[in-house]
Design a protein around this motif. Structure first.
Motif, short mmCIF file in Angstrom:
data_model
loop_
_atom_site.label_atom_id
_atom_site.label_comp_id
_atom_site.label_asym_id
_atom_site.label_seq_id
_atom_site.Cartn_x
_atom_site.Cartn_y
_atom_site.Cartn_z
N ASP A 306 4.23 0.43 42.13
CA ASP A 306 2.94 0.25 42.79
C ASP A 306 1.80 0.09 41.80
O ASP A 306 0.76 0.77 41.89
N VAL A 307 2.01 -0.82 40.86
CA VAL A 307 1.00 -1.09 39.83
C VAL A 307 0.60 -2.57 39.88
O VAL A 307 1.41 -3.44 40.21
N ILE A 308 -0.65 -2.83 39.56
CA ILE A 308 -1.16 -4.19 39.42
C ILE A 308 -1.23 -4.52 37.94
O ILE A 308 -1.79 -3.74 37.15
N VAL A 309 -0.67 -5.66 37.56
CA VAL A 309 -0.80 -6.16 36.19
C VAL A 309 -1.36 -7.57 36.29
O VAL A 309 -0.69 -8.47 36.82
N ALA A 310 -2.58 -7.76 35.82
CA ALA A 310 -3.22 -9.08 35.88
C ALA A 310 -3.71 -9.43 34.48
O ALA A 310 -4.65 -8.82 33.97
N ALA A 311 -3.05 -10.40 33.85
CA ALA A 311 -3.40 -10.84 32.50
C ALA A 311 -3.82 -12.29 32.59
O ALA A 311 -3.00 -13.19 32.79
N ASP A 320 -3.58 1.06 39.56
CA ASP A 320 -2.79 1.59 40.66
C ASP A 320 -3.09 0.78 41.91
O ASP A 320 -4.26 0.55 42.24
N ARG A 321 -2.05 0.33 42.65
CA ARG A 321 -2.29 -0.47 43.85
C ARG A 321 -3.11 0.29 44.88
O ARG A 321 -3.90 -0.31 45.62
N ASP A 322 -2.94 1.61 44.95
CA ASP A 322 -3.70 2.40 45.91
C ASP A 322 -5.19 2.43 45.59
O ASP A 322 -6.01 2.81 46.43
N ARG A 323 -5.55 2.02 44.37
CA ARG A 323 -6.96 2.00 43.98
C ARG A 323 -7.44 0.58 43.69
O ARG A 323 -8.40 0.38 42.94
N ALA A 324 -6.80 -0.38 44.33
CA ALA A 324 -7.13 -1.79 44.08
C ALA A 324 -8.58 -2.10 44.38
O ALA A 324 -9.19 -2.97 43.74
N ASP A 325 -9.16 -1.41 45.34
CA ASP A 325 -10.55 -1.67 45.71
C ASP A 325 -11.51 -1.32 44.58
O ASP A 325 -12.62 -1.85 44.51
#
Length: 340
Positions: A306-311, A320-325
């Protein structure tokens, strides 16, 4: 219906929550984000059922809008100041362009819709309801989960309902998990930010709102002065949350707001280990629930969930996906640091 329906597609924002893919020079409405066409192009196709289509944007994006939406009209806001000033400006510009006053359909450019035929039918009905009620109609998405990332629209009690429309009891900003559960239980809708109204009705409501100075300046033919006289504010905060003429009609079409990396992850299918890859060469080992975009890069994930990795370019985001906002907080912090 004897009035034209005119789509006003909002495409002036920068999409801070999709940083670093979305940045001021290339906002999210011009990104493909897992598709083969930009979000703006897909939105314009979705509203082909309307009689006329306009894209509401700012001067810096005009050329790019023409590239992505060559058949649409373009309304250029004097300044990007959120949806309140933008939609009031659009109402003023479009009020007298037709033989009969149109019904305006305000549509954001960053949504996903599964059932586009049902979407068109619901929007056409919302336009009819705008005339029947003489009010401001919002489309409320029937929720599928207690989502904390959306605002909610609470309809009035059942005895006030009339067919497929209800007056609005209240709007609620993004709740915590427990409040979201309660809202779903009492029949609240997600606030999709899709509206139907006539220009006259919106301008009348705006006169009794923080946007009154803008309306006065527009009527004097001075839009630049009007934008200088008001603060940036959403149409929800400025008008919808305080008016007595708000109505809601349900929208059930498989909808999502593609405003965060978490939403992008929900909208796209993952691979066998449930990692959603927009771009890049990704090796995932004992990892699941992740969202990755890394153009022209190799990314290895080992034992994370549940992690976002944007390069993108020279920027890397891990969240953390739960804190995407909260990705928008990164943009705000960096902007503050860069202006010191």
């Amino acid at each position: 219906m004897d009035r034209p329906i005119v789509a006003c597609v909002l495409a002036g924002g920068s999409g801070n929550r999709l940083y670093p893919a979305s940045r001021p020079g290339r906002p999210k409405q011009f990104l493909t984000l897992g598709g083969d066409r930009s979000l703006l192009s897909r939105t314009l196709e979705r509203v082909q059922f309307t009689d006329e289509r306009y894209v509401l944007t700012t001067e810096e994006y005009v050329d790019t809008v023409h590239e992505h939406a060559p058949s649409a009209g373009v309304l250029v806001e004097p300044e990007s100041m959120d949806t309140g000033p933008a939609l009031v400006y659009a109402a003023w510009r479009l009020r007298d362009r037709f033989d009969a006053e149109p019904v305006l359909l305000a549509v954001p450019s960053d949504h996903r819709v599964e059932d586009e035929a049902a979407f068109a039918a619901t929007c056409e009905r919302a336009a009819e309801l705008a005339l029947e009620t003489g009010g401001l109609v919002t489309l409320g998405v029937e929720p599928t989960r207690p989502e904390v990332g959306y605002g909610y629209v609470v309809p009035a009690a059942a005895e006030n309902d009339v067919g497929d429309v209800a007056s609005v009891d209240r709007f609620t900003e993004k709740p915590d998990r427990e409040d979201a559960r309660r809202l779903v239980e009492v029949g609240a809708y997600w606030n999709a930010g899709i509206f139907a109204w006539t220009p006259t009705v919106l301008l009348r409501a705006a006169r009794d709102s923080p946007l009154e100075a803008l309306v006065s300046a527009l009527e004097d033919g001075e839009p630049e002065r009007g934008f200088e006289a008001v603060d940036a504010i959403s149409v929800d905060d400025a008008i919808m949350e305080t008016t007595d003429d708000a109505y809601v009609t349900p929208l059930s079409v498989g909808w999502d707001d593609l405003g965060t990396w978490d939403a992008i992850g929900r909208a796209l299918d993952g691979d066998e280990d449930d990692t959603v890859v927009l771009e890049g060469d990704v090796l995932s080992i004992d990892s699941e629930g992740n969202v990755v975009t890394a153009p022209d890069r190799h990314v290895s994930l080992v034992g994370i969930e549940d992690v976002i990795v944007a390069a993108v370019d020279d920027r890397l985001l891990v969240a953390d996906r739960d804190r995407a906002d909260r990705v928008r907080d990164v943009v705000a912090r960096r902007r503050t640091e860069e202006t010191r």
